[in-house]
Design an enzyme around this catalytic site. Structure first.
Site, short mmCIF file in Angstrom:
data_model
loop_
_atom_site.label_atom_id
_atom_site.label_comp_id
_atom_site.label_asym_id
_atom_site.label_seq_id
_atom_site.Cartn_x
_atom_site.Cartn_y
_atom_site.Cartn_z
N LYS A 158 0.83 -1.22 0.00
CA LYS A 158 0.00 0.00 0.00
C LYS A 158 0.86 1.26 0.00
O LYS A 158 0.53 2.24 -0.66
CB LYS A 158 -0.95 -0.01 1.20
CG LYS A 158 -1.94 -1.16 1.10
CD LYS A 158 -3.33 -0.79 1.50
CE LYS A 158 -4.32 -1.90 1.18
NZ LYS A 158 -4.50 -2.84 2.32
N LYS A 179 -5.89 -13.27 -11.73
CA LYS A 179 -6.87 -13.04 -10.67
C LYS A 179 -7.90 -11.99 -11.06
O LYS A 179 -7.54 -10.91 -11.52
CB LYS A 179 -6.13 -12.60 -9.41
CG LYS A 179 -7.02 -12.62 -8.19
CD LYS A 179 -6.27 -12.22 -6.94
CE LYS A 179 -7.27 -11.97 -5.83
NZ LYS A 179 -6.80 -11.04 -4.84
N LYS A 203 -11.08 -6.34 -7.96
CA LYS A 203 -11.61 -5.00 -8.20
C LYS A 203 -10.50 -3.97 -8.34
O LYS A 203 -10.67 -2.96 -8.99
CB LYS A 203 -12.62 -4.58 -7.14
CG LYS A 203 -12.47 -5.18 -5.79
CD LYS A 203 -13.71 -4.93 -4.95
CE LYS A 203 -13.60 -5.66 -3.61
NZ LYS A 203 -14.80 -5.77 -2.87
#
Ligand code: TRP
Length: 332
Positions: free
Chosen positions: A111, A194, A197
């Site tokens: 992140k 994969k 979203k």
């Protein structure tokens, strides 16, 4: 009796990957164990959604859970923030979560790399809140994907540390749980392995989306220029389409297109058209149920209230026990 718990962040609509990777397992588990399923809306705040988006997303995921077969009477289906007891446990667990171990967490490092402009404390302590979710109900079976295994390991660490520190056996150690090899992984439409979203909306097929858009996404899916040798292997992108076909189409459809591929006669356009129709046949009833549920605001609210009530009962018990162990004064 072992307790099952899992959560999904309310950061967007559910897609076919969530359906086959998670929801079908949840539905099976609710007949086998006491189950807690929740919408992780506190967790979703790390990315700063607007109040309108925030509320809408929570409602959407709640409707989607129910439409996919989670029975709010059988399972405890709740919204994380409806059970504020989790915040207290989160605070208490934070006292024994070391900054060093939190900084070493793979998801945190990722992140930081992707969003260097928003490295907040909530991101750093994300695994602590997740541990609080799990330990709040003393659950031991946590159905999650591979990407969550490190978080689960941290939950075990925090549980064990608390037990040792206070010489108690308050928290059992949670384990990742899956139905062995039956875990179905749905690949993306962009050639990646994969469906997700975060990979961009063209990569994923959502349960609640207009049929035109679903069709368009499939027709635009990445392929190659076609096989040139009989029985040659498939590139990842083409294999992906076959893999999706495997879960939504009839076996004979799959056999037909395998044969066409192996004989170098395949027309990807035909394959995609068939795949789109089969995906829609599969998704349509679920999609309609989601729409119906979203139109029944009172019903959704009632189900959320029911879940909150059941979850808080279990949460209060744990919090009371933890407060006593730590040495807080008992509130009359
Ligand atoms: N971190 C999980 C995810 O990103 C969501 C989650 C939050 C969760 N709390 C949890 C999953 C507790 C299992 C148990 O998908």
């Amino acid at each position: 009796m072992e307790i099952v718990l899992s959560g999904i962040r309310s950061t967007g609509k559910l897609h076919l990957g969530n359906y086959f990777g998670a929801l079908t397992n949840f539905v099976k588990l609710q007949d086998m164990y006491p189950c807690y399923f929740f919408i992780a809306d506190y967790h979703s705040l790390t990315t700063h959604p607007t109040p309108e988006n925030f509320e809408q997303n929570v409602r959407q995921v709640l409707a989607e859970y129910i439409a996919c077969g989670i029975d709010p009477e059988k399972s405890t289906l709740y919204i994380q923030s409806d059970v504020p007891e989790v915040c207290e446990l989160y605070l208490l667990l934070n006292m024994n979560a070391y900054v060093g171990e939190l900084e070493r967490c793979t998801s945190f490092k990722e992140k930081i790399r992707k969003h260097p402009d928003n490295i907040n404390g909530g991101l750093l302590t994300y695994p602590v809140l997740m541990a609080a979710d799990i330990l709040l109900h003393k659950s031991t079976k946590v159905p999650v994907g591979k990407d969550q295994e490190q978080h689960l390991e941290m939950a075990r660490t925090f549980a064990g540390r608390f037990n040792r520190m206070y010489k108690c056996s308050c928290f059992p150690e949670p384990q990742a749980f899956n139905f062995g090899d039956k875990l179905v992984k749905i690949p993306g439409l962009d050639g990646s392995t994969k469906m997700g979203k975060s990979e961009g909306s063209d990569n994923a097929l959502y349960l609640h989306e207009s049929p035109e858009i679903t069709r368009k996404k499939i027709m635009k899916a990445v392929t190659d220029s076609g096989p040139i040798q009989e029985n040659q292997g498939k590139p990842q992108s083409v294999q992906n389409l076959f893999d999706i076909m495997k879960v939504v189409s009839k076996p004979e459809t799959l056999v037909y297109f395998e044969e066409e591929y192996n004989k170098c006669r395949i027309r990807y356009g035909d394959l995609k058209k068939q795949l789109a129709e089969d995906v829609l046949i599969f998704i349509n009833p679920i999609s309609q149920r989601i729409t119906e549920l979203l139109n029944h605001k009172e019903y959704l609210d009632k189900m959320a209230d029911l879940g909150a009530e059941k979850a808080r009962e279990s949460a209060r018990k744990t919090i009371q026990e933890v407060r006593e162990i730590i040495g807080f004064r008992k509130i009359q």
